[in-house]
Design an enzyme around this catalytic site. Structure first.
Site, PDB file in Angstrom:
ATOM      1  N   TYR A 149     -12.173  67.970  64.104  1.00  0.00           N
ATOM      2  CA  TYR A 149     -11.111  67.206  64.765  1.00  0.00           C
ATOM      3  C   TYR A 149     -11.128  67.454  66.267  1.00  0.00           C
ATOM      4  O   TYR A 149     -11.096  66.511  67.076  1.00  0.00           O
ATOM      5  CB  TYR A 149      -9.754  67.588  64.180  1.00  0.00           C
ATOM      6  CG  TYR A 149      -8.576  66.993  64.919  1.00  0.00           C
ATOM      7  CD1 TYR A 149      -8.323  65.624  64.861  1.00  0.00           C
ATOM      8  CD2 TYR A 149      -7.713  67.794  65.675  1.00  0.00           C
ATOM      9  CE1 TYR A 149      -7.240  65.070  65.536  1.00  0.00           C
ATOM     10  CE2 TYR A 149      -6.632  67.254  66.351  1.00  0.00           C
ATOM     11  CZ  TYR A 149      -6.398  65.895  66.287  1.00  0.00           C
ATOM     12  OH  TYR A 149      -5.343  65.352  66.956  1.00  0.00           O
ATOM     13  N   LYS A 166     -11.926  64.748  69.413  1.00  0.00           N
ATOM     14  CA  LYS A 166     -10.992  64.485  70.506  1.00  0.00           C
ATOM     15  C   LYS A 166     -11.659  64.759  71.864  1.00  0.00           C
ATOM     16  O   LYS A 166     -11.466  64.005  72.829  1.00  0.00           O
ATOM     17  CB  LYS A 166      -9.737  65.352  70.350  1.00  0.00           C
ATOM     18  CG  LYS A 166      -8.754  64.833  69.304  1.00  0.00           C
ATOM     19  CD  LYS A 166      -8.159  63.498  69.722  1.00  0.00           C
ATOM     20  CE  LYS A 166      -7.053  63.034  68.820  1.00  0.00           C
ATOM     21  NZ  LYS A 166      -6.481  61.724  69.238  1.00  0.00           N
ATOM     22  N   GLY A 194      59.122  68.859  57.439  1.00  0.00           N
ATOM     23  CA  GLY A 194      59.910  70.052  57.688  1.00  0.00           C
ATOM     24  C   GLY A 194      59.135  71.341  57.727  1.00  0.00           C
ATOM     25  O   GLY A 194      59.708  72.405  58.042  1.00  0.00           O
TER      26      GLY A 194
END
Length: 380
Positions: free
Chosen positions: A104, A108, A283
């Protein structure tokens, strides 16, 4: 109008870039996807001012695909441009693995060399990014990103495999990558360097990454949000949530109920305290206590309430009458005994923030009634 072509438009980086480009004025965008005919790419190249060349393979079934795609497609683009005397700017996504000897990385590196020669021969502007691991939304798990894989597995209650917890990781966040790519559209922001870099990178280890993601997963139980002032943690948190299934985006919170109403803790933070919400019946009076260090903010978001405060060394009492019809926040300083009373016939909802997470071992909460006093000044 800038004519832009993106190859690999359907990939992780491509989808994020396309989303940004589609929202920009003055950009005409063409997308080239995996499986499209090469003739379509040639048609796009004829009109391109800028090419984002993102297409590539990381884990092909056949290692020969590294050369045929990563280098081969780059050569095809360059050869076509030279043949037709085109010199668009090319932004190419390479990898830090181009410095190594893996199939790879070598593919590249070979693609980089093709683009370098094209730059020298034609004078065209070429920008190469040797990216480290990129993470963020839409990244494919079990492919080439450990962050994506861990996020997917942990968010789906699956075990993750860690072979070397001390292995160092260099990472960049997808939005930082896209920001840098978008800057390439503006020639004034670029120095026309062959190699460009993402300004913000993060260094961690596989073990640290896993620990952070498990802490993020545990937010639903602990309610403790991680420190999002740390950008890496912030981006991991964002990324993790993107891997949740659509039917798993909500989670129930425990409610503490009694005769007064309910109280639910929403969010806790070691850096920013906690947020909780309460309901109170007609209340009901909550509080009548003070804190030494803890401070709070009260915000009535439904109904109407009377908030009373008194400095513990004074007889003077201050009253704020607040309503969800006019949202406001009342600050509760330390050393002020305080209470909040529902003065409507319906249930009220109040949002609270405290500057620290409640610690039952050290609650910093001292009971003291807000007594009738000499001066009763009303606000609100």
């Amino acid at each position: 109008m800038i004519n832009v072509t993106v190859t690999g438009a359907g990939g992780f980086i491509g989808k994020n870039l396309v989303d940004r480009l589609q929202r920009m004025k003055g950009v005409s965008l063409k997308q080239y996807h995996h499986g499209d005919d090469l003739s379509l790419l040639h048609e796009y190249l004829n009109e391109s001012d800028i090419i984002y060349h993102l297409a590539g393979v990381n884990r092909p079934q056949n290692s020969n695909a590294f050369a045929s795609v990563n280098r081969g497609l780059t050569e095809s683009i360059v050869n076509y441009l030279k043949k037709h005397h085109k010199t668009p700017k090319i932004i190419f996504t390479s990898s830090i693995q181009a410095e190594g000897n893996t199939p790879y990385g070598l593919s590249k590196k070979a693609a980089e060399e093709v683009l370098q020669n094209y730059r020298i021969e034609t004078g065209a502007d070429v920008c190469i990014y040797r990216l480290p691991g990129v993470f963020g939304k839409w990244c494919r798990p079990h492919y080439n990103s450990v962050v994506a894989t861990f996020c997917h597995e942990i968010s789906h209650d699956k075990e993750i495999e860690i072979h070397d917890a001390d292995k160092k990781l260099d990472l960049v966040y997808i939005d930082d990558v896209i920001d840098s790519f978008i800057d390439c559209l503006d020639q004034k922001k670029q120095d026309k360097l062959l190699y460009n870099h993402i300004n913000q990178t993060f260094q961690t280890t596989v073990g640290e990454l896993a620990q952070k993601l498990y802490e993020i997963k545990n937010v639903r139980e602990s309610l403790i949000i991680p420190d999002l002032s740390d950008k890496f943690t912030k981006y991991l948190y964002t990324t993790y949530l993107s891997y949740l299934e659509m039917d798993n985006l909500s989670y129930a919170l425990p409610a503490h109920r009694d005769e007064r109403g309910s109280l639910v803790e929403l969010i806790k933070s070691q850096q920013a305290g906690q947020v909780f919400i309460s309901t109170s019946r007609q209340g009901v009076i909550r509080g009548n206590h003070y804190h030494h260090t803890k401070v709070e903010k009260f915000c009535v978001i439904k109904g109407e309430a009377r908030i009373k405060l008194r400095k513990i060394d004074s007889d003077n009492q201050l009253t704020y009458q607040v309503t969800g019809q006019n949202i406001e926040i009342v600050d509760i300083p330390p050393g002020y005994t305080h209470s909040i009373e529902n003065i409507t016939e319906e249930e009220i909802i109040v949002l609270f923030w405290a500057n620290e997470i409640f610690d039952p071992e050290n609650p910093d909460t001292i009971s003291l009634d807000v007594q009738p006093n000499k001066t009763d000044e009303q606000k609100g």
